[in-house]
Design a protein around this motif. Structure first.
Motif, short mmCIF file in Angstrom:
data_model
loop_
_atom_site.label_atom_id
_atom_site.label_comp_id
_atom_site.label_asym_id
_atom_site.label_seq_id
_atom_site.Cartn_x
_atom_site.Cartn_y
_atom_site.Cartn_z
N VAL A 184 0.84 -1.20 0.00
CA VAL A 184 0.00 0.00 0.00
C VAL A 184 0.87 1.25 0.00
N ASP A 185 1.93 1.24 0.80
CA ASP A 185 2.82 2.41 0.85
C ASP A 185 3.46 2.68 -0.51
N MET A 186 3.94 1.62 -1.18
CA MET A 186 4.53 1.79 -2.51
C MET A 186 3.48 2.32 -3.48
N ALA A 187 2.29 1.75 -3.44
CA ALA A 187 1.23 2.15 -4.36
C ALA A 187 0.86 3.62 -4.16
N MET A 242 3.72 5.83 -5.54
CA MET A 242 3.69 5.87 -7.01
C MET A 242 2.56 6.76 -7.51
N ALA A 243 1.38 6.57 -6.95
CA ALA A 243 0.22 7.35 -7.41
C ALA A 243 0.42 8.84 -7.15
N GLN A 244 0.93 9.19 -5.98
CA GLN A 244 1.13 10.60 -5.67
C GLN A 244 2.19 11.23 -6.56
N GLU A 245 3.25 10.50 -6.85
CA GLU A 245 4.31 11.03 -7.72
C GLU A 245 3.81 11.20 -9.16
N ALA A 246 3.03 10.23 -9.63
CA ALA A 246 2.47 10.34 -10.99
C ALA A 246 1.52 11.53 -11.10
N ILE A 247 0.67 11.72 -10.08
CA ILE A 247 -0.23 12.88 -10.06
C ILE A 247 0.58 14.17 -10.05
N ALA A 248 1.62 14.22 -9.23
CA ALA A 248 2.45 15.43 -9.14
C ALA A 248 3.09 15.77 -10.48
N LYS A 249 3.59 14.75 -11.19
CA LYS A 249 4.20 14.97 -12.51
C LYS A 249 3.16 15.51 -13.49
N LEU A 283 -3.95 4.74 -11.31
CA LEU A 283 -4.36 3.49 -10.68
C LEU A 283 -3.14 2.59 -10.54
N VAL A 284 -2.93 2.06 -9.35
CA VAL A 284 -1.88 1.08 -9.10
C VAL A 284 -2.56 -0.21 -8.68
N VAL A 302 9.78 4.58 -6.74
CA VAL A 302 9.94 3.40 -5.88
C VAL A 302 10.92 2.38 -6.49
N ALA A 303 11.69 2.80 -7.49
CA ALA A 303 12.58 1.86 -8.18
C ALA A 303 13.55 1.16 -7.23
N ASP A 304 14.01 1.87 -6.20
CA ASP A 304 14.96 1.26 -5.26
C ASP A 304 14.32 0.14 -4.43
N LYS A 305 13.00 0.14 -4.30
CA LYS A 305 12.30 -0.89 -3.53
C LYS A 305 11.96 -2.11 -4.38
N LEU A 306 12.24 -2.04 -5.66
CA LEU A 306 11.89 -3.12 -6.58
C LEU A 306 13.11 -3.95 -6.98
N LYS A 307 14.11 -3.97 -6.15
CA LYS A 307 15.32 -4.72 -6.46
C LYS A 307 15.36 -6.02 -5.71
#
Length: 159
Positions: A30-33, A36-43, A54-55, A154-159
């Motif tokens: 949930v935290d990652m989602a 991601m959603a907040q960063e996409a909205i901000a961009k 939507l995530v 969140v790329a660093d959390k996907l390793k």
């Protein structure tokens, strides 16, 4: 008595295996989602677009959805179709290859999907664990740029 011992051993093995499996697998939290959603909205906001983000997890179940003020209601359904297409085909949503300018994209044969850019798979290595989809910018390439911004956060959390 032997059957009881056997049953206990099998149960313990299953529980320990399931626990080890859950700890070794990455998942969209949930935290990652939300991040991601907040960063996409901000961009998208920075670029002047009102969108829905939507995530979803690997089962295509929603983990986070944000519809910006001013984004139309239809963007929620289009984002869902982009996420579904992304997971179904295990690649970014939209045409598989760039089409010549002015050429209409062929419709996808799978109900509930859309052949439009803006959906990206969330991957850990080669494993797809979810998708992020953006809808509402004036063009799928702009939706995809916002989705990329969210995924990059969140790329660093996907390793």
């Amino acid at each position: 008595m032997k059957f009881t011992n056997f049953l206990f051993l099998v149960t313990a093995t299953v529980v320990l295996s399931a626990n080890a499996f859950a700890q070794s697998q990455k998942m969209v939290t949930v935290d990652m989602a939300q991040t991601m959603a907040q960063e996409a909205i901000a961009k998208c906001r920075a670029d002047g677009y009102k969108v829905t983000v939507l995530v979803v997890d690997g089962l295509n179940a929603p983990k986070a959805m944000l519809r910006d003020d001013g984004a139309t209601a239809a963007t929620t359904e289009v984002a869902k179709m982009k996420a579904t297409a992304t997971l179904w085909y295990n690649r970014p949503s939209g045409p598989a290859q760039p089409l010549p300018p002015g050429t209409a994209a062929p419709p996808l044969p799978v109900p509930g999907t859309i052949n439009a850019q803006g959906g990206l798979p969330i991957k850990v290595g080669d494993a797809t664990i979810g998708a992020i989809a953006v809808s509402g910018a004036p063009g799928g390439d702009k939706d995809a740029a916002c989705a990329t911004a969210g995924l990059s956060k969140v790329a660093d959390k996907l390793k």
